[in-house]
Design a protein around this motif. Sequence first.
Motif, PDB file in Angstrom:
ATOM      1  N   ASP A  19       0.608  -0.888  -0.479  1.00 23.94           N
ATOM      2  CA  ASP A  19      -0.208  -0.099  -0.145  1.00 23.94           C
ATOM      3  C   ASP A  19       0.750   1.180   0.252  1.00 23.94           C
ATOM      4  OD1 ASP A  19      -2.255  -1.636   0.175  1.00 23.94           O
ATOM      5  OD2 ASP A  19      -2.616  -1.397   1.790  1.00 23.94           O
ATOM      6  N   ALA A  20       1.930   1.621   1.044  1.00 24.98           N
ATOM      7  CA  ALA A  20       2.888   1.920   0.710  1.00 24.98           C
ATOM      8  C   ALA A  20       3.539   2.739   0.081  1.00 24.98           C
ATOM      9  CB  ALA A  20       3.993   2.461   1.888  1.00 24.98           C
ATOM     10  N   LEU A  21       4.274   1.513  -0.669  1.00 24.95           N
ATOM     11  CA  LEU A  21       5.080   1.734  -2.070  1.00 24.95           C
ATOM     12  C   LEU A  21       4.300   1.336  -3.553  1.00 24.95           C
ATOM     13  CD1 LEU A  21       7.997   0.124  -0.742  1.00 24.95           C
ATOM     14  CD2 LEU A  21       7.899   2.002  -0.700  1.00 24.95           C
ATOM     15  N   GLY A  22       3.462   0.947  -3.299  1.00 26.05           N
ATOM     16  CA  GLY A  22       2.806   0.480  -4.590  1.00 26.05           C
ATOM     17  C   GLY A  22       3.497  -0.918  -5.705  1.00 26.05           C
ATOM     18  N   PRO A  23       2.156  -1.782  -6.111  1.00 30.37           N
ATOM     19  CA  PRO A  23       2.514  -2.617  -6.135  1.00 30.37           C
ATOM     20  C   PRO A  23       4.367  -3.158  -6.826  1.00 30.37           C
ATOM     21  CG  PRO A  23      -0.007  -1.381  -7.412  1.00 30.37           C
ATOM     22  CD  PRO A  23       1.128  -0.472  -6.951  1.00 30.37           C
ATOM     23  N   GLU A  24       4.274  -2.524  -7.756  1.00 27.76           N
ATOM     24  CA  GLU A  24       5.316  -2.597  -8.528  1.00 27.76           C
ATOM     25  C   GLU A  24       6.627  -2.641  -7.983  1.00 27.76           C
ATOM     26  OE1 GLU A  24       5.069   1.794  -7.577  1.00 27.76           O
ATOM     27  OE2 GLU A  24       3.281   0.698  -8.911  1.00 27.76           O
ATOM     28  N   HIS A  25       6.881  -2.753  -6.469  1.00 29.67           N
ATOM     29  CA  HIS A  25       7.711  -2.219  -5.729  1.00 29.67           C
ATOM     30  C   HIS A  25       7.726  -3.329  -5.534  1.00 29.67           C
ATOM     31  CE1 HIS A  25      10.834  -0.860  -2.661  1.00 29.67           C
ATOM     32  NE2 HIS A  25       9.741  -1.946  -2.527  1.00 29.67           N
ATOM     33  N   CYS A  26       9.074  -4.362  -5.740  1.00 31.60           N
ATOM     34  CA  CYS A  26       8.777  -5.805  -5.703  1.00 31.60           C
ATOM     35  C   CYS A  26       9.586  -5.383  -4.050  1.00 31.60           C
ATOM     36  CB  CYS A  26      10.442  -6.331  -6.608  1.00 31.60           C
ATOM     37  SG  CYS A  26      10.390  -8.285  -6.581  1.00 31.60           S
ATOM     38  N   THR A  27       9.028  -6.177  -3.618  1.00 30.69           N
ATOM     39  CA  THR A  27      10.252  -6.797  -1.971  1.00 30.69           C
ATOM     40  C   THR A  27      10.148  -7.887  -1.046  1.00 30.69           C
ATOM     41  OG1 THR A  27       8.768  -5.012  -1.080  1.00 30.69           O
ATOM     42  CG2 THR A  27       9.561  -6.024   0.581  1.00 30.69           C
ATOM     43  N   LEU A  28      11.181  -8.526  -1.093  1.00 28.48           N
ATOM     44  CA  LEU A  28      11.342 -10.112  -0.663  1.00 28.48           C
ATOM     45  C   LEU A  28      11.322 -10.417   0.187  1.00 28.48           C
ATOM     46  CD1 LEU A  28      12.054 -12.594  -1.751  1.00 28.48           C
ATOM     47  CD2 LEU A  28      14.325 -12.485  -1.714  1.00 28.48           C
ATOM     48  N   PHE A  29      10.445 -11.212   1.022  1.00 29.64           N
ATOM     49  CA  PHE A  29      10.036 -11.675   2.397  1.00 29.64           C
ATOM     50  C   PHE A  29      10.542 -12.596   2.368  1.00 29.64           C
ATOM     51  CE2 PHE A  29       6.557  -8.726   1.237  1.00 29.64           C
ATOM     52  CZ  PHE A  29       6.785  -7.210   2.514  1.00 29.64           C
ATOM     53  N   ILE A  30      11.545 -13.652   3.631  1.00 32.87           N
ATOM     54  CA  ILE A  30      11.999 -14.672   3.904  1.00 32.87           C
ATOM     55  C   ILE A  30      11.231 -15.000   5.703  1.00 32.87           C
ATOM     56  CG2 ILE A  30      13.715 -16.112   4.077  1.00 32.87           C
ATOM     57  CD1 ILE A  30      15.299 -14.105   1.827  1.00 32.87           C
ATOM     58  N   SER A  31      10.361 -15.580   5.510  1.00 33.53           N
ATOM     59  CA  SER A  31      10.257 -16.642   6.288  1.00 33.53           C
ATOM     60  C   SER A  31      10.832 -18.293   6.398  1.00 33.53           C
ATOM     61  CB  SER A  31       8.362 -16.510   6.567  1.00 33.53           C
ATOM     62  OG  SER A  31       7.938 -15.538   6.551  1.00 33.53           O
ATOM     63  N   THR A  32      11.160 -18.155   8.386  1.00 34.56           N
ATOM     64  CA  THR A  32      11.415 -19.540   8.422  1.00 34.56           C
ATOM     65  C   THR A  32      10.386 -20.018   9.966  1.00 34.56           C
ATOM     66  OG1 THR A  32      13.156 -18.634  10.433  1.00 34.56           O
ATOM     67  CG2 THR A  32      13.325 -18.999   7.722  1.00 34.56           C
ATOM     68  N   ASP A  33      10.854 -21.304  10.035  1.00 32.18           N
ATOM     69  CA  ASP A  33       9.789 -21.294  11.378  1.00 32.18           C
ATOM     70  C   ASP A  33      10.393 -23.164  11.484  1.00 32.18           C
ATOM     71  OD1 ASP A  33       8.211 -22.219  13.463  1.00 32.18           O
ATOM     72  OD2 ASP A  33       7.948 -20.864  12.881  1.00 32.18           O
ATOM     73  N   ILE A  34      10.659 -23.265  12.439  1.00 33.42           N
ATOM     74  CA  ILE A  34      11.653 -25.206  12.594  1.00 33.42           C
ATOM     75  C   ILE A  34       9.898 -26.027  13.049  1.00 33.42           C
ATOM     76  CG2 ILE A  34      11.270 -24.705  15.672  1.00 33.42           C
ATOM     77  CD1 ILE A  34      14.080 -26.105  15.397  1.00 33.42           C
ATOM     78  N   ASN A  35       9.054 -25.486  12.820  1.00 30.55           N
ATOM     79  CA  ASN A  35       8.004 -26.529  12.710  1.00 30.55           C
ATOM     80  C   ASN A  35       7.616 -26.218  11.737  1.00 30.55           C
ATOM     81  OD1 ASN A  35       5.077 -26.680  12.810  1.00 30.55           O
ATOM     82  ND2 ASN A  35       5.194 -27.067  15.341  1.00 30.55           N
ATOM     83  N   SER A  36       7.021 -27.330  10.928  1.00 28.30           N
ATOM     84  CA  SER A  36       7.064 -27.603   9.597  1.00 28.30           C
ATOM     85  C   SER A  36       5.050 -27.413   9.488  1.00 28.30           C
ATOM     86  CB  SER A  36       6.950 -30.047   9.723  1.00 28.30           C
ATOM     87  OG  SER A  36       5.880 -29.901  10.143  1.00 28.30           O
TER      88      SER A  36
END
Length: 172
Positions: A19-36
């Motif tokens: 919403d702040a940067l616009g849909p054309e802005h590419c942001t990579l999100f990386i999530s980790t968790d030990i629990n499947s």
Amino acid sequence: MLRSGSGCVTAVLARTLRDALGPEHCTLFISTDINSRAVRATQATGSANSILHHEILQADLLAPLLPRLLHSVDLLVFNPPYVPTPTSEVGSHGIEASWAGGKDGREVLDRILDSIPNLLRPQGGCMYLVAVNENLPEDICARMREENLQAEVVRSRKARNEVLHVLRFIHA
């Protein structure tokens, strides 16, 4: 992002940035968790919220990503397992991994703190961390200041039987 849980925090962050940067802005999100189960929940939440660039890994903290992320993280959000528990509960793959923090609730948290200066992008990389009183938030901030990061408690709030603190570290 560490310890993704259900993926809701990532989804809110992704929508806010979109919403702040616009849909054309590419942001990579990386999530980790030990629990499947948490990994599957995060995948489902990401899909339901149309997070386009989202890598979700079953991993212990950032171990498999450290070389790749060296000095390149703009924003890191970490809600660690912070409840003081016996050390024997720390590091399991069960649901208790979501809260079991060991001595002072710091055993998982302390493992990541040494990596923060090498993860954050120089000149502005930022981390937000959730802690409770038992984690000694001012001690955490002092430790990060020794690593030449700006460190402060930016928000505190009572939630049921605990006082939650949001800490911010900035690579200056």
